[in-house]
Design a protein around this motif. Structure first.
Motif, PDB file in Angstrom:
ATOM      1  N   GLY A   1      94.053  80.860   2.446  1.00  0.00           N
ATOM      2  CA  GLY A   1      92.869  80.043   2.231  1.00  0.00           C
ATOM      3  C   GLY A   1      93.190  78.726   1.542  1.00  0.00           C
ATOM      4  N   LEU A   2      94.117  78.782   0.580  1.00  0.00           N
ATOM      5  CA  LEU A   2      94.515  77.551  -0.117  1.00  0.00           C
ATOM      6  C   LEU A   2      95.206  76.582   0.832  1.00  0.00           C
ATOM      7  N   PHE A   3      96.007  77.120   1.747  1.00  0.00           N
ATOM      8  CA  PHE A   3      96.650  76.265   2.744  1.00  0.00           C
ATOM      9  C   PHE A   3      95.601  75.537   3.583  1.00  0.00           C
ATOM     10  N   GLY A   4      94.565  76.265   4.021  1.00  0.00           N
ATOM     11  CA  GLY A   4      93.501  75.626   4.786  1.00  0.00           C
ATOM     12  C   GLY A   4      92.770  74.569   3.982  1.00  0.00           C
ATOM     13  N   THR A   5      92.594  74.843   2.678  1.00  0.00           N
ATOM     14  CA  THR A   5      91.913  73.884   1.812  1.00  0.00           C
ATOM     15  C   THR A   5      92.739  72.610   1.646  1.00  0.00           C
ATOM     16  N   VAL A   6      94.014  72.778   1.390  1.00  0.00           N
ATOM     17  CA  VAL A   6      94.888  71.610   1.216  1.00  0.00           C
ATOM     18  C   VAL A   6      94.913  70.764   2.482  1.00  0.00           C
ATOM     19  N   TRP A   7      95.006  71.451   3.623  1.00  0.00           N
ATOM     20  CA  TRP A   7      95.046  70.713   4.888  1.00  0.00           C
ATOM     21  C   TRP A   7      93.725  69.971   5.135  1.00  0.00           C
ATOM     22  N   GLY A   8      92.621  70.635   4.847  1.00  0.00           N
ATOM     23  CA  GLY A   8      91.324  69.990   5.047  1.00  0.00           C
ATOM     24  C   GLY A   8      91.109  68.807   4.129  1.00  0.00           C
ATOM     25  N   ILE A   9      91.476  68.952   2.855  1.00  0.00           N
ATOM     26  CA  ILE A   9      91.317  67.841   1.907  1.00  0.00           C
ATOM     27  C   ILE A   9      92.225  66.683   2.288  1.00  0.00           C
ATOM     28  N   MET A  10      93.433  67.004   2.752  1.00  0.00           N
ATOM     29  CA  MET A  10      94.353  65.956   3.182  1.00  0.00           C
ATOM     30  C   MET A  10      93.757  65.142   4.328  1.00  0.00           C
ATOM     31  N   ASN A  11      93.184  65.853   5.301  1.00  0.00           N
ATOM     32  CA  ASN A  11      92.555  65.150   6.418  1.00  0.00           C
ATOM     33  C   ASN A  11      91.362  64.315   5.950  1.00  0.00           C
ATOM     34  N   ALA A  12      90.600  64.843   4.985  1.00  0.00           N
ATOM     35  CA  ALA A  12      89.441  64.107   4.480  1.00  0.00           C
ATOM     36  C   ALA A  12      89.859  62.806   3.814  1.00  0.00           C
ATOM     37  N   PHE A  13      90.919  62.828   3.032  1.00  0.00           N
ATOM     38  CA  PHE A  13      91.370  61.614   2.354  1.00  0.00           C
ATOM     39  C   PHE A  13      92.036  60.638   3.323  1.00  0.00           C
ATOM     40  N   ILE A  14      92.695  61.179   4.350  1.00  0.00           N
ATOM     41  CA  ILE A  14      93.261  60.287   5.361  1.00  0.00           C
ATOM     42  C   ILE A  14      92.150  59.531   6.075  1.00  0.00           C
ATOM     43  N   ALA A  15      91.084  60.247   6.432  1.00  0.00           N
ATOM     44  CA  ALA A  15      89.948  59.592   7.081  1.00  0.00           C
ATOM     45  C   ALA A  15      89.268  58.611   6.138  1.00  0.00           C
ATOM     46  N   LEU A  16      89.249  58.948   4.845  1.00  0.00           N
ATOM     47  CA  LEU A  16      88.612  58.070   3.864  1.00  0.00           C
ATOM     48  C   LEU A  16      89.383  56.763   3.714  1.00  0.00           C
TER      49      LEU A  16
END
Length: 223
Positions: free
Chosen positions: A137-152
């Motif tokens: 679950g933490l891996f999915g969270t890190v990946w999702g947050i990374m994508n969110a900041f890249i888009a930001l």
């Protein structure tokens, strides 16, 4: 920002993480209910057997009664295996009493190992689920947050409203990991303790039953 909406907006990898955790959780609960029924039945069977065994019943008659069943488990299986081997070795010519008892005990030890192995079925899966689900679950969270900041970083003016959905959908993966792990850890610890207690009770019965058979062997030798 519903759960379904956040799931649909998540990236493919995060979706796969969520689906795998959901499947793991469902499978864990299935194993939890199955092990609960199996261990509860084992404890009930043990109490019934002990009540009958220590009531002073004739061992030969009791063995015949249990042998007529299609399947025996727990203490009944230990008793049948031990008594069968005891009677077989006792009929052998020139068989020392100690050799009879050693063979009887070994026969019960084999059955005990099988019974413990059966009681521990699916427990390794619960232990593994409890250990790795939070990290998945933490891996999915890190990946999702990374994508969110890249888009930001690709927009001129960043606002909290823009990044909040991406972070929320990523954090769901961690929540699902904990949802899968916590029940699995609790169930594993509980069932492991129950299996250990049952194994100790089976071991104590083996010692007591061996002592009864040893007394019978000594009495026969004196006669």
């Amino acid at each position: 920002m519903s759960f379904i909406g956040l799931f649909m907006q998540a990236s493919l990898l995060v979706k796969l993480v969520m689906l795998s955790l959901l499947a793991t959780s469902v499978l864990s609960w299935a194993f939890i209910f199955q092990r609960h029924r199996a261990l509860s039945a084992a404890k009930a069977e043990m109490r019934r057997f002990e009540d009958k065994f220590w009531s002073g019943v004739d061992l030969s008659r009791f063995y015949q009664e249990l042998s007529a069943r299609s399947h025996n488990s727990g203490m009944a299986a230990l008793f049948c295996a031990g008594f069968k081997e005891f009677m077989r070795l006792r009929k052998s010519a020139n068989m020392p009493p100690q050799a009879i008892m050693d063979g009887t005990y070994r026969s019960m030890r084999v059955v005990l190992s099988r019974e413990v192995e059966d009681m521990e079925r699916n427990l390794p899966f619960l232990a593994t689920t409890g250990s790795i689900s939070p990290y998945i679950g933490l891996f999915g969270t890190v990946w999702g947050i990374m994508n969110a900041f890249i888009a930001l970083g690709e927009v001129q003016q960043a606002t909290l409203a823009m990044v909040a959905p991406g972070i929320a959908e990523a954090l769901i993966a961690t929540a699902m990991g904990l949802f899968a792990a916590i029940p699995a850890v609790i169930a594993y610890n509980k069932f492991s303790n129950q299996v250990e207690k049952l194994e100790n009770n089976y071991g104590n019965f083996m010692e007591e039953f061996s002592a009864i058979l040893q007394r019978q062997t000594a009495m026969s030798a004196n006669d």
